[in-house]
Scaffold this motif. Structure first.
Motif, PDB file in Angstrom:
ATOM      1  N   ARG A 123       2.308   0.980  -2.479  1.00 27.59           N
ATOM      2  CA  ARG A 123       2.049   1.023  -1.017  1.00 27.59           C
ATOM      3  C   ARG A 123       0.843   1.746  -0.574  1.00 27.59           C
ATOM      4  O   ARG A 123       0.356   1.496   0.565  1.00 27.59           O
ATOM      5  CB  ARG A 123       3.365   1.903  -0.573  1.00 27.59           C
ATOM      6  CG  ARG A 123       4.715   1.034  -0.436  1.00 27.59           C
ATOM      7  CD  ARG A 123       5.685   1.853   0.289  1.00 27.59           C
ATOM      8  NE  ARG A 123       5.590   1.579   1.751  1.00 27.59           N
ATOM      9  CZ  ARG A 123       6.138   2.785   2.506  1.00 27.59           C
ATOM     10  NH1 ARG A 123       6.915   3.720   2.109  1.00 27.59           N
ATOM     11  NH2 ARG A 123       5.774   2.651   3.769  1.00 27.59           N
ATOM     12  N   LEU A 128      -1.639  -1.071  -0.670  1.00 25.62           N
ATOM     13  CA  LEU A 128      -1.605  -2.072   0.193  1.00 25.62           C
ATOM     14  C   LEU A 128      -1.391  -1.632   1.563  1.00 25.62           C
ATOM     15  O   LEU A 128      -2.040  -2.496   2.502  1.00 25.62           O
ATOM     16  CB  LEU A 128      -0.048  -2.684   0.011  1.00 25.62           C
ATOM     17  CG  LEU A 128      -0.108  -3.615  -1.452  1.00 25.62           C
ATOM     18  CD1 LEU A 128       1.181  -4.016  -1.648  1.00 25.62           C
ATOM     19  CD2 LEU A 128      -1.147  -4.510  -1.588  1.00 25.62           C
ATOM     20  N   GLU A 129      -0.951  -0.621   2.364  1.00 21.45           N
ATOM     21  CA  GLU A 129      -0.750  -0.463   3.746  1.00 21.45           C
ATOM     22  C   GLU A 129      -2.068  -0.038   4.159  1.00 21.45           C
ATOM     23  O   GLU A 129      -2.488  -0.421   5.096  1.00 21.45           O
ATOM     24  CB  GLU A 129       0.517   0.745   3.810  1.00 21.45           C
ATOM     25  CG  GLU A 129       1.587   0.159   3.573  1.00 21.45           C
ATOM     26  CD  GLU A 129       2.762   0.634   4.739  1.00 21.45           C
ATOM     27  OE1 GLU A 129       2.532   0.982   5.833  1.00 21.45           O
ATOM     28  OE2 GLU A 129       4.067   0.589   4.135  1.00 21.45           O
ATOM     29  N   THR A 152      -3.777  -3.187   4.799  1.00 22.26           N
ATOM     30  CA  THR A 152      -3.317  -4.148   5.820  1.00 22.26           C
ATOM     31  C   THR A 152      -3.807  -3.443   7.233  1.00 22.26           C
ATOM     32  O   THR A 152      -4.251  -4.291   8.089  1.00 22.26           O
ATOM     33  CB  THR A 152      -1.848  -4.213   5.891  1.00 22.26           C
ATOM     34  OG1 THR A 152      -1.458  -2.883   6.058  1.00 22.26           O
ATOM     35  CG2 THR A 152      -1.374  -4.947   4.689  1.00 22.26           C
ATOM     36  N   LEU A 190       1.284  -4.406  10.153  1.00 18.76           N
ATOM     37  CA  LEU A 190       1.392  -5.462   9.042  1.00 18.76           C
ATOM     38  C   LEU A 190       1.124  -7.032   9.560  1.00 18.76           C
ATOM     39  O   LEU A 190       0.524  -7.754   9.053  1.00 18.76           O
ATOM     40  CB  LEU A 190       2.501  -5.368   8.172  1.00 18.76           C
ATOM     41  CG  LEU A 190       2.888  -3.965   7.387  1.00 18.76           C
ATOM     42  CD1 LEU A 190       4.300  -4.123   6.874  1.00 18.76           C
ATOM     43  CD2 LEU A 190       1.900  -4.416   6.131  1.00 18.76           C
ATOM     44  N   SER A 218      -2.441  -7.886  10.210  1.00 18.05           N
ATOM     45  CA  SER A 218      -3.318  -8.206   9.256  1.00 18.05           C
ATOM     46  C   SER A 218      -3.753  -9.722   9.107  1.00 18.05           C
ATOM     47  O   SER A 218      -4.626  -9.997   8.330  1.00 18.05           O
ATOM     48  CB  SER A 218      -2.577  -7.806   7.815  1.00 18.05           C
ATOM     49  OG  SER A 218      -1.617  -8.592   7.407  1.00 18.05           O
ATOM     50  N   ASN A 278      -2.220 -11.861   7.375  1.00 15.84           N
ATOM     51  CA  ASN A 278      -1.982 -12.362   5.707  1.00 15.84           C
ATOM     52  C   ASN A 278      -0.361 -12.226   5.892  1.00 15.84           C
ATOM     53  O   ASN A 278       0.495 -11.270   5.488  1.00 15.84           O
ATOM     54  CB  ASN A 278      -2.638 -11.507   4.821  1.00 15.84           C
ATOM     55  CG  ASN A 278      -2.570 -11.941   3.533  1.00 15.84           C
ATOM     56  OD1 ASN A 278      -1.297 -12.232   2.895  1.00 15.84           O
ATOM     57  ND2 ASN A 278      -3.584 -12.390   2.845  1.00 15.84           N
ATOM     58  N   LEU A 281       1.062 -10.498   2.007  1.00 18.89           N
ATOM     59  CA  LEU A 281       0.680  -9.237   2.389  1.00 18.89           C
ATOM     60  C   LEU A 281       2.046  -8.583   3.147  1.00 18.89           C
ATOM     61  O   LEU A 281       2.429  -7.445   2.627  1.00 18.89           O
ATOM     62  CB  LEU A 281      -0.549  -8.774   2.915  1.00 18.89           C
ATOM     63  CG  LEU A 281      -1.634  -8.680   1.833  1.00 18.89           C
ATOM     64  CD1 LEU A 281      -2.933  -8.131   2.442  1.00 18.89           C
ATOM     65  CD2 LEU A 281      -1.498  -7.705   0.762  1.00 18.89           C
ATOM     66  N   THR A 282       2.178  -9.148   4.232  1.00 17.50           N
ATOM     67  CA  THR A 282       3.051  -8.807   5.442  1.00 17.50           C
ATOM     68  C   THR A 282       4.423  -8.540   4.634  1.00 17.50           C
ATOM     69  O   THR A 282       5.234  -7.687   4.625  1.00 17.50           O
ATOM     70  CB  THR A 282       3.157  -9.568   6.492  1.00 17.50           C
ATOM     71  OG1 THR A 282       1.842  -9.506   7.091  1.00 17.50           O
ATOM     72  CG2 THR A 282       4.232  -8.947   7.534  1.00 17.50           C
ATOM     73  N   THR A 297       4.565  -6.080   1.258  1.00 17.81           N
ATOM     74  CA  THR A 297       4.383  -4.685   1.657  1.00 17.81           C
ATOM     75  C   THR A 297       5.527  -4.269   2.379  1.00 17.81           C
ATOM     76  O   THR A 297       5.990  -3.006   2.008  1.00 17.81           O
ATOM     77  CB  THR A 297       2.926  -4.457   2.393  1.00 17.81           C
ATOM     78  OG1 THR A 297       2.113  -5.100   1.817  1.00 17.81           O
ATOM     79  CG2 THR A 297       2.690  -3.084   2.761  1.00 17.81           C
TER      80      THR A 297
END
Length: 202
Positions: free
Chosen positions: A67, A70-71, A74, A118, A121, A123, A126-127, A130
């Motif tokens: 996390r 990734l966060e 994003t 998210l 972003s 994506n 990824l959304t 994540t």
């Protein structure tokens, strides 16, 4: 469906059961009922992912590390791909957090903020992934921000939103990483046992 796919009734029943377990459909009971396509949920995705995490002996500390990577990423993408049409919605989500007066409402506001970032972003992968990790972690952690801590988090949300709206990708990433790191430290201090637990399937 039996005629269309030319399969046995048992095979169809098993296929529908698998889709239902994964949260992709729900079975409507009664006359005129049957399989109904469900809205895709990161919560369902996260729940199924925990089965693999448990088999692989993945700990919450590893989930948190993911996390923390990734966060912030994003948030950077949200700033880089910033669409002015999202500005009002993002500001409204931040204001909602400022107006939250109780724990349940604050948790909803916090989730709405991270979900909005998210989605910005651009994506979908990824959304989904994540947010699924976020769902797993927040469902298992009992640590929430209250009183002055809540005010601090609300200010952090506002700063991240400003950076995204300004298109400042580096600042948005830095602020989100700082924000997430503070939350993780709070959980580690209050629930030290959780971080070493295996992410089990529930």
């Amino acid at each position: 469906m039996l005629q269309r796919f030319q399969i046995a009734r048992g095979s169809l029943r098993e296929a529908l059961r698998i889709l239902e377990v994964h949260g992709l459909i729900r079975m409507k009971p009664g006359p005129g009922g049957g399989p109904v396509v469900s809205e895709v949920s990161s919560r369902d995705f996260g729940r199924m992912a925990t089965l693999f995490f448990q088999v692989l002996d993945i700990r919450f500390t590893e989930l948190v590390e993911a996390r923390l990577i990734l966060e912030p990423l994003t948030a950077r993408l949200a700033a880089e791909r910033h669409d002015p049409e999202d500005d009002d919605d993002l500001r409204a989500v931040v204001r909602r957090g400022f107006d939250a007066g109780d724990t349940a409402e604050w948790l909803r506001a916090d989730d709405a903020f991270h979900t909005k970032v998210l989605s910005m972003s651009g994506n979908g992968m990824l959304t989904l992934f994540t947010h699924g990790l976020k769902d797993i972690f927040t469902e298992r952690s009992s640590t929430v921000y209250v009183a002055h801590e809540g005010d601090h988090v609300r200010r952090a949300h506002a700063e991240i939103a400003d950076a995204i709206i300004d298109g400042d990708a580096e600042e948005a990433e830095r602020l989100m990483r700082e924000h997430m790191s503070e939350y993780v430290r709070a959980v580690a201090e209050r629930e030290p046992y959780l971080m070493d637990e295996v992410v089990d399937w529930r």
